[in-house]
Design an enzyme around this catalytic site. Structure first.
Site, PDB file in Angstrom:
ATOM      1  N   THR A   1       0.710  -1.256   0.108  1.00  0.00           N
ATOM      2  CA  THR A   1      -0.197   0.028  -0.038  1.00  0.00           C
ATOM      3  C   THR A   1       0.750   1.259  -0.065  1.00  0.00           C
ATOM      4  O   THR A   1       0.372   2.313  -0.401  1.00  0.00           O
ATOM      5  CB  THR A   1      -0.958  -0.016   1.101  1.00  0.00           C
ATOM      6  OG1 THR A   1      -0.214  -0.485   2.479  1.00  0.00           O
ATOM      7  CG2 THR A   1      -2.224  -0.886   1.133  1.00  0.00           C
ATOM      8  N   ASP A   2       1.971   1.184   0.657  1.00  0.00           N
ATOM      9  CA  ASP A   2       2.935   2.486   0.678  1.00  0.00           C
ATOM     10  C   ASP A   2       3.119   3.178  -0.777  1.00  0.00           C
ATOM     11  O   ASP A   2       2.887   4.276  -0.894  1.00  0.00           O
ATOM     12  CB  ASP A   2       4.348   1.978   1.293  1.00  0.00           C
ATOM     13  CG  ASP A   2       5.127   1.029   0.699  1.00  0.00           C
ATOM     14  OD1 ASP A   2       4.692   0.319  -0.479  1.00  0.00           O
ATOM     15  OD2 ASP A   2       6.448   1.231   1.243  1.00  0.00           O
TER      16      ASP A   2
ATOM     17  N   GLY B   1      13.319 -10.343   4.747  1.00  0.00           N
ATOM     18  CA  GLY B   1      12.172  -9.462   4.750  1.00  0.00           C
ATOM     19  C   GLY B   1      12.003  -8.413   5.783  1.00  0.00           C
ATOM     20  O   GLY B   1      11.009  -8.187   6.242  1.00  0.00           O
TER      21      GLY B   1
ATOM     22  N   SER C   1      13.877  -5.936   6.736  1.00  0.00           N
ATOM     23  CA  SER C   1      14.343  -4.693   6.322  1.00  0.00           C
ATOM     24  C   SER C   1      15.650  -4.369   6.799  1.00  0.00           C
ATOM     25  O   SER C   1      16.167  -3.423   7.546  1.00  0.00           O
ATOM     26  CB  SER C   1      13.597  -3.564   6.897  1.00  0.00           C
ATOM     27  OG  SER C   1      12.541  -3.546   6.049  1.00  0.00           O
TER      28      SER C   1
ATOM     29  N   GLU D   1      17.841   4.052  -1.668  1.00  0.00           N
ATOM     30  CA  GLU D   1      17.562   2.515  -2.177  1.00  0.00           C
ATOM     31  C   GLU D   1      16.959   2.378  -3.524  1.00  0.00           C
ATOM     32  O   GLU D   1      17.230   1.795  -4.286  1.00  0.00           O
ATOM     33  CB  GLU D   1      16.480   1.748  -1.274  1.00  0.00           C
ATOM     34  CG  GLU D   1      16.174   0.544  -1.514  1.00  0.00           C
ATOM     35  CD  GLU D   1      15.945  -0.542  -0.231  1.00  0.00           C
ATOM     36  OE1 GLU D   1      16.239   0.078   1.071  1.00  0.00           O
ATOM     37  OE2 GLU D   1      15.651  -1.530  -0.445  1.00  0.00           O
TER      38      GLU D   1
ATOM     39  N   ASP E   1       9.551   1.024   5.013  1.00  0.00           N
ATOM     40  CA  ASP E   1      10.599   0.447   5.764  1.00  0.00           C
ATOM     41  C   ASP E   1      11.344   1.267   6.490  1.00  0.00           C
ATOM     42  O   ASP E   1      11.468   1.363   7.684  1.00  0.00           O
ATOM     43  CB  ASP E   1      11.435  -0.547   5.027  1.00  0.00           C
ATOM     44  CG  ASP E   1      10.655  -1.554   4.361  1.00  0.00           C
ATOM     45  OD1 ASP E   1       9.379  -1.950   4.702  1.00  0.00           O
ATOM     46  OD2 ASP E   1      11.074  -2.107   3.297  1.00  0.00           O
TER      47      ASP E   1
HETATM   48  C1  GLA Z   1       9.031  -4.028   0.551  1.00  0.00           C
HETATM   49  C2  GLA Z   1       9.182  -2.389   0.275  1.00  0.00           C
HETATM   50  C3  GLA Z   1       8.107  -1.891   1.163  1.00  0.00           C
HETATM   51  C4  GLA Z   1       6.787  -2.041   0.960  1.00  0.00           C
HETATM   52  C5  GLA Z   1       6.771  -3.800   1.254  1.00  0.00           C
HETATM   53  C6  GLA Z   1       5.329  -4.415   0.835  1.00  0.00           C
HETATM   54  O1  GLA Z   1       9.252  -4.238   2.191  1.00  0.00           O
HETATM   55  O2  GLA Z   1      10.670  -2.117   0.619  1.00  0.00           O
HETATM   56  O3  GLA Z   1       8.411  -0.239   0.637  1.00  0.00           O
HETATM   57  O4  GLA Z   1       6.361  -1.892  -0.441  1.00  0.00           O
HETATM   58  O5  GLA Z   1       7.682  -4.496   0.565  1.00  0.00           O
HETATM   59  O6  GLA Z   1       4.565  -3.783   1.825  1.00  0.00           O
END
Ligand code: GLA
Length: 399
Positions: A51-52, A140, A142, A176, A188
């Site tokens: 959604t971001d 995943g 971050s 990034e 993130d």
């Molecule tokens: C990754 C991306 C985020 C976001 C998510 C999905 O973590 O880095 O910006 O889009 O996927 O919600």
């Protein structure tokens, strides 16, 4: 015996907690004391996936696992970075920093921050840096936002840059997107920089307005169990970029700036204007997911924490069936957690592997973890890693 021409063996990587390892790595590599240490955590996203970059809503929180950068300034505009991931430090100057892609591998996240700061007209100080991390790479959670944000915090302080923390997430995201080349959104870096202990971060990705939502798991007798699926990331980068393109194309067809602008009440009418079933499902995921974030926030505000479970599970179904970003290991973890009594469970993060989170009674966390591990064994998957987590604080300078 080592002959006189043999290269010196690299010193053994320092042991100890993550801050001690960064400090010891700095001393070993540079023979000096760091001027300071800066930390930034990993994150999980409670709800609000993909959604971001559609200008929508997300609800992540920062994790207790952190990346720590020990650093000291130097007189010339050059940057040397050592990481415990690698024996050899990486060194670069302005020429490499100013050309996206020139510095490859993990050091690209560091060069990307230097690039983004320089592109914003900031007088970035040269520096020596040593990086240690407890954030698992490639899970995943971050790890990339964590290193970007810790390096950014270090460079801002070392250079005494005039850059308020509200601007850091966009800069780290730019590193990034523009240097590393991953078209990710703002979630993130926002979670990692702005997260607060005991809270989930409700972020409007269009306005960057933040609301800290109390998320006191202990008081509710609950726990968040994170399961690292250990599934290999299959085509994650290409699939992420293609999902993003579909969403942007759909917004264009629908004549809105972003999918965030589709009201759930008008969803069916919007879907009817789209050319194919796949695009319709992508849009349905994003629009319904934004609403699930808002509903989750409303429940948390009303202190009805347990009741967010079904929203988490619905989010998972939407990612699996409409956005099509889950894999068998991930679906297995969700199903096993739910069968073992979790109140809700979903994949967290970009997809195609990574982690699942499950909301469980604190007293049931071990049993749910064991059930997921058993389900993996039954399916012949590599054993998952499981841990419970609590919301922790965002990027900061360490004492
Ligand atoms: C990754 C991306 C985020 C976001 C998510 C999905 O973590 O880095 O910006 O889009 O996927 O919600």
């Amino acid at each position: 015996m080592t002959g006189p021409t043999a290269p010196a063996a690299p010193p053994a990587a320092p042991a100890g907690d993550v801050a001690a390892r960064a400090t010891a790595g700095f001393r070993q590599r540079y023979g000096a004391e760091p001027a300071g240490r800066w930390a930034a955590p990993g994150r999980v996203n409670l709800i609000g996936e993909h959604t971001d970059y559609n200008d929508g809503f997300v609800l992540p929180f920062a994790l207790p696992m952190r990346t720590v950068v020990a650093a000291a300034p130097r007189d010339e505009p050059r940057w040397t970075v050592w990481s415990e991931l690698d024996d050899e430090p990486v060194e670069f100057g302005p020429a490499e920093a100013d050309e996206p892609g020139r510095v490859p591998g993990w050091a690209a996240y560091v060069a990307g921050v230097v690039w983004a700061l320089r592109a914003a007209g900031q007088p970035v100080p040269g520096a020596r840096l040593a990086v240690a991390s407890d954030v698992p790479v490639g899970s995943g959670l971050s790890s990339s936002a964590a290193i970007e944000s810790a390096v950014l915090a270090a460079l801002v302080d070392l250079g005494d840059l005039d850059l308020p923390a509200e601007r850091w997430p966009r800069l780290a995201q730019r590193a990034e997107n523009g240097y590393v080349g991953a078209p990710t959104g703002i979630m993130d870096q926002s979670a990692v920089i702005r997260g607060r202990a005991g809270h989930a971060l409700f972020l409007d990705c269009r306005t960057e307005q933040v609301d800290q939502i109390p998320f006191d798991l202990d008081a509710a007798g609950l726990a968040v169990l994170v399961v690292d699926s250990r599934a290999p990331h299959r085509h994650a980068d290409g699939e992420y970029a293609s999902r993003r393109r579909s969403c942007e194309e759909a917004a264009r067809i629908l004549g809105v700036p972003a999918l965030r602008d589709i009201d759930p009440a008008g969803l069916d009418a919007a879907l009817a204007k789209l050319p194919d079933d796949e695009t319709r499902r992508r849009v349905r995921h994003v629009v319904t997911e934004d609403q699930r974030v808002l509903d989750t926030v409303a429940l948390l505000r009303a202190n009805r924490v347990r009741e967010i479970g079904p929203l988490l599970t619905a989010s998972h179904a939407s990612m699996r069936d409409d956005f099509e970003i889950t894999v068998p290991e991930i679906d297995t973890a969700v199903e096993a957690a739910l069968a073992a009594g979790a109140h809700g469970a979903r994949m967290t993060g970009g997809g195609f592997g990574g982690c699942v989170l499950a909301l469980v009674d604190a007293s049931a966390a071990d049993a749910v973890a064991a059930a997921v591990t058993a389900a993996y064994a039954e399916r012949g998957f590599a054993a998952p890693a499981t841990r419970t987590v609590r919301p922790a604080g965002g990027a900061s300078r360490l004492a």
